[in-house]
Design a protein around this motif. Structure first.
Motif, PDB file in Angstrom:
ATOM      1  N   VAL A 174       0.820  -1.213   0.000  1.00 46.03           N
ATOM      2  CA  VAL A 174       0.000   0.000   0.000  1.00 46.03           C
ATOM      3  C   VAL A 174       0.859   1.271   0.000  1.00 46.03           C
ATOM      4  CG1 VAL A 174      -1.640   1.346   1.374  1.00 46.03           C
ATOM      5  CG2 VAL A 174      -2.073  -1.075   0.952  1.00 46.03           C
ATOM      6  N   PRO A 175       1.853   1.410   0.894  1.00 46.44           N
ATOM      7  CA  PRO A 175       2.698   2.616   0.823  1.00 46.44           C
ATOM      8  C   PRO A 175       3.469   2.724  -0.490  1.00 46.44           C
ATOM      9  CG  PRO A 175       2.955   1.529   2.943  1.00 46.44           C
ATOM     10  CD  PRO A 175       2.179   0.598   2.076  1.00 46.44           C
ATOM     11  N   LEU A 176       3.984   1.608  -1.001  1.00 46.35           N
ATOM     12  CA  LEU A 176       4.725   1.664  -2.261  1.00 46.35           C
ATOM     13  C   LEU A 176       3.826   2.107  -3.406  1.00 46.35           C
ATOM     14  CD1 LEU A 176       6.972  -1.542  -2.152  1.00 46.35           C
ATOM     15  CD2 LEU A 176       7.662   0.827  -1.811  1.00 46.35           C
ATOM     16  N   GLY A 177       2.614   1.537  -3.468  1.00 48.40           N
ATOM     17  CA  GLY A 177       1.683   1.922  -4.523  1.00 48.40           C
ATOM     18  C   GLY A 177       1.241   3.362  -4.410  1.00 48.40           C
ATOM     19  N   SER A 223       6.903  10.206 -11.857  1.00 46.24           N
ATOM     20  CA  SER A 223       8.263  10.553 -12.231  1.00 46.24           C
ATOM     21  C   SER A 223       9.250   9.457 -11.815  1.00 46.24           C
ATOM     22  CB  SER A 223       8.634  11.905 -11.605  1.00 46.24           C
ATOM     23  OG  SER A 223       9.882  12.358 -12.076  1.00 46.24           O
ATOM     24  N   TRP A 224      10.417   9.875 -11.289  1.00 46.41           N
ATOM     25  CA  TRP A 224      11.467   8.918 -10.952  1.00 46.41           C
ATOM     26  C   TRP A 224      11.071   8.020  -9.773  1.00 46.41           C
ATOM     27  CZ3 TRP A 224      13.612   8.790  -6.131  1.00 46.41           C
ATOM     28  CH2 TRP A 224      13.429   9.932  -5.329  1.00 46.41           C
ATOM     29  N   VAL A 225      10.197   8.515  -8.892  1.00 42.49           N
ATOM     30  CA  VAL A 225       9.734   7.687  -7.772  1.00 42.49           C
ATOM     31  C   VAL A 225       8.952   6.493  -8.303  1.00 42.49           C
ATOM     32  CG1 VAL A 225       8.320   7.630  -5.690  1.00 42.49           C
ATOM     33  CG2 VAL A 225       9.645   9.681  -6.237  1.00 42.49           C
ATOM     34  N   ASP A 226       8.051   6.754  -9.242  1.00 38.84           N
ATOM     35  CA  ASP A 226       7.267   5.689  -9.864  1.00 38.84           C
ATOM     36  C   ASP A 226       8.177   4.708 -10.590  1.00 38.84           C
ATOM     37  OD1 ASP A 226       5.249   4.147 -10.880  1.00 38.84           O
ATOM     38  OD2 ASP A 226       4.606   5.591 -12.381  1.00 38.84           O
ATOM     39  N   SER A 227       9.145   5.225 -11.327  1.00 40.57           N
ATOM     40  CA  SER A 227      10.050   4.361 -12.095  1.00 40.57           C
ATOM     41  C   SER A 227      10.870   3.460 -11.179  1.00 40.57           C
ATOM     42  CB  SER A 227      10.983   5.211 -12.958  1.00 40.57           C
ATOM     43  OG  SER A 227      10.256   5.958 -13.908  1.00 40.57           O
ATOM     44  N   ALA A 228      11.398   4.023 -10.097  1.00 43.37           N
ATOM     45  CA  ALA A 228      12.235   3.238  -9.187  1.00 43.37           C
ATOM     46  C   ALA A 228      11.430   2.122  -8.524  1.00 43.37           C
ATOM     47  CB  ALA A 228      12.848   4.152  -8.133  1.00 43.37           C
ATOM     48  N   ILE A 229      10.226   2.465  -8.036  1.00 48.18           N
ATOM     49  CA  ILE A 229       9.394   1.461  -7.369  1.00 48.18           C
ATOM     50  C   ILE A 229       8.920   0.410  -8.371  1.00 48.18           C
ATOM     51  CG2 ILE A 229       7.208   1.106  -6.163  1.00 48.18           C
ATOM     52  CD1 ILE A 229       7.620   3.822  -4.835  1.00 48.18           C
ATOM     53  N   SER A 230       8.522   0.838  -9.555  1.00 46.35           N
ATOM     54  CA  SER A 230       8.021  -0.100 -10.561  1.00 46.35           C
ATOM     55  C   SER A 230       9.095  -1.078 -11.015  1.00 46.35           C
ATOM     56  CB  SER A 230       7.460   0.659 -11.759  1.00 46.35           C
ATOM     57  OG  SER A 230       6.338   1.441 -11.392  1.00 46.35           O
ATOM     58  N   VAL A 278       5.979 -11.956  -0.209  1.00 47.99           N
ATOM     59  CA  VAL A 278       6.834 -11.375  -1.248  1.00 47.99           C
ATOM     60  C   VAL A 278       6.244 -11.632  -2.631  1.00 47.99           C
ATOM     61  CG1 VAL A 278       9.120 -11.465  -2.310  1.00 47.99           C
ATOM     62  CG2 VAL A 278       8.899 -11.533   0.176  1.00 47.99           C
ATOM     63  N   ILE A 279       5.682 -12.808  -2.841  1.00 53.34           N
ATOM     64  CA  ILE A 279       5.086 -13.152  -4.134  1.00 53.34           C
ATOM     65  C   ILE A 279       3.956 -12.195  -4.492  1.00 53.34           C
ATOM     66  CG2 ILE A 279       3.672 -14.895  -5.305  1.00 53.34           C
ATOM     67  CD1 ILE A 279       5.354 -17.019  -3.802  1.00 53.34           C
ATOM     68  N   TYR A 280       3.120 -11.849  -3.508  1.00 55.73           N
ATOM     69  CA  TYR A 280       1.952 -11.021  -3.782  1.00 55.73           C
ATOM     70  C   TYR A 280       2.227  -9.527  -3.665  1.00 55.73           C
ATOM     71  CZ  TYR A 280      -0.740 -15.316  -3.672  1.00 55.73           C
ATOM     72  OH  TYR A 280      -1.230 -16.562  -3.953  1.00 55.73           O
ATOM     73  N   LEU A 281       3.422  -9.158  -3.198  1.00 55.33           N
ATOM     74  CA  LEU A 281       3.766  -7.747  -3.047  1.00 55.33           C
ATOM     75  C   LEU A 281       3.629  -6.959  -4.347  1.00 55.33           C
ATOM     76  CD1 LEU A 281       4.961  -5.304  -1.561  1.00 55.33           C
ATOM     77  CD2 LEU A 281       7.241  -6.273  -1.950  1.00 55.33           C
ATOM     78  N   PRO A 282       4.220  -7.387  -5.475  1.00 52.90           N
ATOM     79  CA  PRO A 282       4.088  -6.571  -6.698  1.00 52.90           C
ATOM     80  C   PRO A 282       2.662  -6.500  -7.229  1.00 52.90           C
ATOM     81  CG  PRO A 282       5.174  -8.661  -7.167  1.00 52.90           C
ATOM     82  CD  PRO A 282       5.085  -8.567  -5.683  1.00 52.90           C
ATOM     83  N   ILE A 283       1.878  -7.550  -7.018  1.00 51.64           N
ATOM     84  CA  ILE A 283       0.493  -7.534  -7.504  1.00 51.64           C
ATOM     85  C   ILE A 283      -0.314  -6.478  -6.761  1.00 51.64           C
ATOM     86  CG2 ILE A 283      -1.604  -8.898  -7.790  1.00 51.64           C
ATOM     87  CD1 ILE A 283       0.167 -11.393  -7.900  1.00 51.64           C
ATOM     88  N   LEU A 284      -0.237  -6.503  -5.436  1.00 52.51           N
ATOM     89  CA  LEU A 284      -1.000  -5.542  -4.636  1.00 52.51           C
ATOM     90  C   LEU A 284      -0.486  -4.126  -4.830  1.00 52.51           C
ATOM     91  CD1 LEU A 284      -1.339  -7.644  -1.351  1.00 52.51           C
ATOM     92  CD2 LEU A 284      -3.148  -7.121  -2.995  1.00 52.51           C
ATOM     93  N   ALA A 285       0.822  -3.963  -4.947  1.00 53.38           N
ATOM     94  CA  ALA A 285       1.390  -2.621  -5.139  1.00 53.38           C
ATOM     95  C   ALA A 285       0.956  -2.035  -6.475  1.00 53.38           C
ATOM     96  CB  ALA A 285       2.909  -2.685  -5.048  1.00 53.38           C
ATOM     97  N   SER A 322      -4.915   2.474  -8.757  1.00 53.11           N
ATOM     98  CA  SER A 322      -6.031   3.124  -8.073  1.00 53.11           C
ATOM     99  C   SER A 322      -5.650   4.541  -7.637  1.00 53.11           C
ATOM    100  CB  SER A 322      -6.451   2.290  -6.865  1.00 53.11           C
ATOM    101  OG  SER A 322      -7.558   2.856  -6.209  1.00 53.11           O
ATOM    102  N   THR A 323      -4.406   4.722  -7.187  1.00 56.64           N
ATOM    103  CA  THR A 323      -3.937   6.048  -6.768  1.00 56.64           C
ATOM    104  C   THR A 323      -3.895   7.011  -7.953  1.00 56.64           C
ATOM    105  OG1 THR A 323      -2.626   5.063  -4.990  1.00 56.64           O
ATOM    106  CG2 THR A 323      -2.049   7.294  -5.680  1.00 56.64           C
ATOM    107  N   LEU A 324      -3.447   6.529  -9.103  1.00 57.41           N
ATOM    108  CA  LEU A 324      -3.403   7.375 -10.300  1.00 57.41           C
ATOM    109  C   LEU A 324      -4.793   7.894 -10.663  1.00 57.41           C
ATOM    110  CD1 LEU A 324      -0.937   5.357 -12.569  1.00 57.41           C
ATOM    111  CD2 LEU A 324      -0.555   7.630 -11.586  1.00 57.41           C
ATOM    112  N   VAL A 325      -5.809   7.040 -10.497  1.00 64.33           N
ATOM    113  CA  VAL A 325      -7.181   7.453 -10.803  1.00 64.33           C
ATOM    114  C   VAL A 325      -7.675   8.483  -9.791  1.00 64.33           C
ATOM    115  CG1 VAL A 325      -9.567   6.657 -10.995  1.00 64.33           C
ATOM    116  CG2 VAL A 325      -7.708   5.275 -11.941  1.00 64.33           C
TER     117      VAL A 325
END
Length: 281
Positions: A97-100, A108-115, A150-157, A163-166
Motif C-alpha cells: 500500500v505505501p509503495l503503490g 516521475s522517478w519515484v514511480d520508475s524506481a518502485i516499478s 513477497v510473491i503477492y507484493l508486486p500484484i498488490l502494489a 487506483s492512486t493514479l485514478v
C-alpha cells in the motif's frame, strides 16, 4: 465521500456472495480459533487399533495411517493454514500500500524506481520464488508466509498504484493541493481512503490463492513441518492410501475448498460493493 461509503455498505449488506463468504469464513475461523476445545482428540495421539479406520460416530472423519483422528487434525490444520495465508496477505499489504501510494501520487522517478523493483519480483515464477526462500531460510510456516507475502507484493502494489493514479485526478485532490495542503495530508486524508477499495478486493482474492499455495508448499514438505498438522501435509499423507482410505485425503481437501470458496465469495461481494458504477445509485 460519506454518502459513497454508506451506499457501498448498504450494497454489501444485501450482497448474497459477501454474506455467504463472511459466514463461511467466520465458521472456519471459529473452528480454527477454538480447535483445542472443539477437536475430539489430540491431533498427534496415535491409536494402533484405529489405523485407517473408516468414519464412525467416534471418528466422524475417520483416522489416518497412524491412527490419528482426521477431524481433530483438520481443526488444528485450519489454524495453521488460515494463519499463514492471512498473515502473508496482511504483511504484503503493509508494504504494498505505501509503495503503490508513493508511485501513483508522485510519479516521475519515484514511480520508475518502485516499478522496476516490483518488476524484478514479478518476473519470477511464484513457486520458484517460494522454493528459493525456503532453500535459503529453511522450511516452516513462518518462512512460507514470508515467501507468499513477497510473491503477492508486486500484484498488490500495482493495483494500489493504478487506483492512486485514478484518485489523484479527482477534483477534491486537486482542490486540497490548491489550498496548500501538504503531500502527507493529501495522501492520508484524501488519496489513501479512496484508493484502498480495489486493493482490498484484490487482497481477498489473493487470500484464496495464498491458501492453495500454502497447502501446496506443505504438500511438498516445504511449508508447515510435522508434527504440526497442516491441510497440505494431510493431503501428502493420504495420497498413498487414497484407494483404501479415501477419507484421509477427501476431508482435508474439502476443508481447503471451503476456505478458498469463502475468500472467493468475499472477493466477489467486495468487488460489487466497491464498483464505482454503482455508487451513484
Amino acid at each position: 465521500m460519506s454518502a459513497a461509503v454508506e451506499i457501498r455498505a448498504r450494497r454489501g449488506r444485501r450482497n448474497p456472495a459477501l454474506i455467504v463468504g463472511l459466514a463461511l469464513l467466520g465458521l472456519l475461523g471459529g473452528i480454527a480459533v477454538f480447535a483445542p476445545y472443539l477437536a475430539p482428540f489430540d491431533p498427534e495421539s496415535y491409536d494402533i487399533q484405529q489405523i485407517m479406520g473408516a468414519p464412525s460416530w467416534t471418528h466422524p472423519f475417520g483416522s489416518d495411517v497412524l491412527g490419528r483422528d482426521v477431524m481433530s487434525r483438520i481443526f488444528h490444520g485450519l489454524r495453521v493454514s488460515l494463519l499463514v495465508s492471512l498473515s502473508a496477505v496482511a504483511a504484503s499489504l503493509l508494504v504494498a500500500v505505501p509503495l503503490g501510494l508513493l508511485a501513483g501520487y508522485f510519479g516521475s522517478w519515484v514511480d520508475s524506481a518502485i516499478s522496476r523493483f516490483l518488476d524484478m519480483i514479478l518476473v519470477l515464477p511464484a513457486m520458484l520464488l517460494a522454493i528459493t526462500f525456503i532453500a535459503i531460510l529453511g522450511p516452516g510456516s513462518a518462512v512460507a508466509a514470508l515467501a507468499i507475502a513477497v510473491i503477492y507484493l508486486p500484484i498488490l502494489a500495482r493495483v494500489m498504484r493504478t487506483s492512486t493514479l485514478v484518485v489523484t485526478r479527482n477534483d477534491y485532490v486537486l482542490g486540497a493541493r490548491a489550498r496548500g495542503a501538504s503531500h502527507l495530508r493529501v495522501i492520508v486524508g484524501h488519496v489513501a481512503p479512496n484508493a484502498l477499495g480495489p486493493v482490498i478486493v484484490q487482497a481477498s482474492v489473493l487470500s484464496a490463492f495464498a491458501m492453495q499455495l500454502e497447502a501446496g508448499l506443505s504438500f511438498l514438505g516445504l511449508g508447515t513441518q510435522p508434527p504440526t498438522p497442516s491441510l497440505g501435509g494431510m493431503l501428502s499423507d493420504g495420497r498413498d492410501v487414497l484407494t483404501v482410505a479415501p477419507w484421509v485425503e477427501i476431508f482435508p481437501g474439502l476443508a481447503i475448498m471451503a476456505a478458498v470458496l469463502a475468500f472467493t465469495f468475499i472477493g466477489a461481494g467486495l468487488r460489487e460493493a466497491f464498483d464505482p458504477a454503482g455508487v451513484s445509485e
